[in-house]
Write a protein that holds these residues in place. Sequence first.
Motif, PDB file in Angstrom:
ATOM      1  N   GLU A   1     -11.050   1.713  -0.830  1.00  0.00           N
ATOM      2  CA  GLU A   1      -9.822   2.012  -1.561  1.00  0.00           C
ATOM      3  C   GLU A   1      -8.727   2.532  -0.635  1.00  0.00           C
ATOM      4  OE1 GLU A   1     -10.701   6.487  -3.195  1.00  0.00           O
ATOM      5  OE2 GLU A   1     -11.618   4.807  -4.290  1.00  0.00           O
ATOM      6  N   LEU A   2      -7.506   2.073  -0.893  1.00  0.00           N
ATOM      7  CA  LEU A   2      -6.313   2.446  -0.134  1.00  0.00           C
ATOM      8  C   LEU A   2      -6.408   2.080   1.340  1.00  0.00           C
ATOM      9  CD1 LEU A   2      -5.468   5.892  -1.781  1.00  0.00           C
ATOM     10  CD2 LEU A   2      -4.366   3.685  -2.193  1.00  0.00           C
ATOM     11  N   GLN A   3      -7.250   1.094   1.665  1.00  0.00           N
ATOM     12  CA  GLN A   3      -7.341   0.594   3.030  1.00  0.00           C
ATOM     13  C   GLN A   3      -7.228  -0.925   3.019  1.00  0.00           C
ATOM     14  OE1 GLN A   3     -10.362   2.176   5.591  1.00  0.00           O
ATOM     15  NE2 GLN A   3     -10.374   4.181   4.576  1.00  0.00           N
TER      16      GLN A   3
ATOM     17  N   ARG B   1      -4.082   8.764  -9.986  1.00  0.00           N
ATOM     18  CA  ARG B   1      -3.552   8.134  -8.780  1.00  0.00           C
ATOM     19  C   ARG B   1      -4.065   6.695  -8.708  1.00  0.00           C
ATOM     20  NH1 ARG B   1      -4.722   9.935  -2.499  1.00  0.00           N
ATOM     21  NH2 ARG B   1      -3.112   8.637  -1.518  1.00  0.00           N
TER      22      ARG B   1
ATOM     23  N   LYS C   1      -5.160   3.326  -7.094  1.00  0.00           N
ATOM     24  CA  LYS C   1      -5.758   3.023  -5.793  1.00  0.00           C
ATOM     25  C   LYS C   1      -5.934   1.517  -5.650  1.00  0.00           C
ATOM     26  CE  LYS C   1      -8.292   7.400  -5.906  1.00  0.00           C
ATOM     27  NZ  LYS C   1      -9.633   8.033  -5.967  1.00  0.00           N
TER      28      LYS C   1
ATOM     29  N   ARG D   1       0.845  -1.208   0.000  1.00  0.00           N
ATOM     30  CA  ARG D   1       0.000   0.000   0.000  1.00  0.00           C
ATOM     31  C   ARG D   1       0.875   1.250   0.000  1.00  0.00           C
ATOM     32  NH1 ARG D   1      -1.555   3.207   4.180  1.00  0.00           N
ATOM     33  NH2 ARG D   1      -3.499   4.421   3.943  1.00  0.00           N
ATOM     34  N   GLY D   2       1.916   1.275   0.817  1.00  0.00           N
ATOM     35  CA  GLY D   2       2.805   2.425   0.863  1.00  0.00           C
ATOM     36  C   GLY D   2       3.524   2.666  -0.445  1.00  0.00           C
ATOM     37  N   SER D   3       3.943   1.572  -1.117  1.00  0.00           N
ATOM     38  CA  SER D   3       4.651   1.718  -2.388  1.00  0.00           C
ATOM     39  C   SER D   3       3.746   2.312  -3.459  1.00  0.00           C
ATOM     40  CB  SER D   3       5.190   0.361  -2.851  1.00  0.00           C
ATOM     41  OG  SER D   3       4.130  -0.517  -3.184  1.00  0.00           O
ATOM     42  N   VAL D   4       2.467   1.935  -3.455  1.00  0.00           N
ATOM     43  CA  VAL D   4       1.524   2.484  -4.427  1.00  0.00           C
ATOM     44  C   VAL D   4       1.263   3.960  -4.133  1.00  0.00           C
ATOM     45  CG1 VAL D   4      -0.859   2.381  -5.239  1.00  0.00           C
ATOM     46  CG2 VAL D   4       0.446   0.282  -4.945  1.00  0.00           C
ATOM     47  N   LEU D   5       1.134   4.303  -2.859  1.00  0.00           N
ATOM     48  CA  LEU D   5       0.854   5.689  -2.473  1.00  0.00           C
ATOM     49  C   LEU D   5       2.025   6.619  -2.783  1.00  0.00           C
ATOM     50  CD1 LEU D   5      -0.955   5.352   0.986  1.00  0.00           C
ATOM     51  CD2 LEU D   5      -1.872   6.441  -1.066  1.00  0.00           C
ATOM     52  N   ASN D   6       3.235   6.150  -2.546  1.00  0.00           N
ATOM     53  CA  ASN D   6       4.394   7.041  -2.576  1.00  0.00           C
ATOM     54  C   ASN D   6       5.285   6.916  -3.799  1.00  0.00           C
ATOM     55  OD1 ASN D   6       3.674   7.947   0.067  1.00  0.00           O
ATOM     56  ND2 ASN D   6       4.700   6.140   0.950  1.00  0.00           N
TER      57      ASN D   6
END
Length: 463
Positions: free
Chosen positions: A431-433, A388, A390, A372-377
């Motif tokens: 999404e993103l959780q 973006r 998600k 999740r962090g790699s997708v966000l950042n």
Amino acid sequence: IFMLNHDHVCQFYGANYEGQYTSILSDYCTRGSLEDLFKQHDKWDDFFKNSLIFDIVKGMLYIHHSPLRSHGNLKPSNCLIDSRFMVKLTDFGLISQRLKMIKKGEISSPRSPCSKLWTAPEILKSVIPPPEGTQCGDVYSFAIIAHEILFQRGPFYRKEKKYTAEEIIDFVMSPPSGGPFRPSLEDNDDNIIDQQWRKTLRRCWAQRAKERPGFHELKHLQHSMQRETNLVDSLFQRLQQYSYSLEEKVEEKTEQYRAEKEKSDSLLYQMLPKMVAERLKMNFDVRPETYDNVTVYFSDIVGFSDICHRSEPLEVVRMLNELYTMFDQIIDSFDVYKIETIGDAYMVVSGLPERNGENHAREIARMALSLRGSVLNNFVIEHLPNERLKLRIGIHTGPVVAGVVGMKMPRYCLFGDTVNTAARMEQTGKELQIHLSPTTKNILMNFNTFTLKKRKSVVELKV
């Protein structure tokens, strides 16, 4: 130079120039050079001498018919000897680069008097010698080397006196009265030179370059030069050479087999767990196995259909490849096993095929946070940079049955309600959780390292 490929030419792979240092990557010859062989002071028979000489002839003939057209720096130190005592020529084709570096002052000239002993007189006299040398100059250099092989008395052996390198160079450039200054060809107590060799060497080091024969003519001398060799000795030496060659080929093929086996094993281990693959390789049955407690991870891309609608097929493939390549690198840091990817779905499990107690829930949870962090950042869609990405993630813990399915393209698959529940957790997540089942939540609470939040509304799953 890269394209040159011949039994008597050292294979060139590359060169690196760094200031005054030059590094060349080429074939490794275990017995050093012809210069090293001379220093051993072994007594050579005529067959061995002729073999060395005609190896040089064959190599030079190939170079003269190649795009290089000439060697330009032929001398004993550039005649390498492999494990079968075959000569391989080296240090050709890079002289122009070396001269450029000399002019720039990056390196000093290597052409000391000792290194000029094999240089033809017309090149020694030249104010600006051709950096690539000449074919006639190569023939002269060959003659000096051949003389050194036949007599084994060092370069430019003269019967009456031992001259210094400087004196030899001066006499070659400005011959004293009585003709060109060349090595002695008279017999001595140690050497009786074949008459045909005398005539050949005199022609090869003739003062006028145009009078020297070509290597194609020298190659035809091999049959007549070696016709009187003892048949038994020759056969024995050829058998030895064949034995060395066979050993090298077996070693080479074995190494190639090992390399290919490692590649195939690596590919197999990407398709199946290693312990399962090893059993299949030994023709053992791989029976389905029940695991009482594992944790299954599912994720997919929110709005994937919309992204596909706005993208070309190749762009979708490129995006998924970049995303899942990043995922694959991340999961290597955790005790998990990737089951499969189907479209935008990514499935991972922990706790099989090797059981790890209750750590499976922790490993999957930590992995999910990293993904999740790699997708966000870190992840950017190349063709949709403002979009973006998600993820929606679902995790569940429970029993499964695992086994290999199929003969062609076999797959390691999981079966059971746990798989279906994990998939439903992902489908009903946000999404993103990261959406956890109560079962997984209860195990994670034992570690006291995760912050968990209960959903406000009750979610009903159709399993």
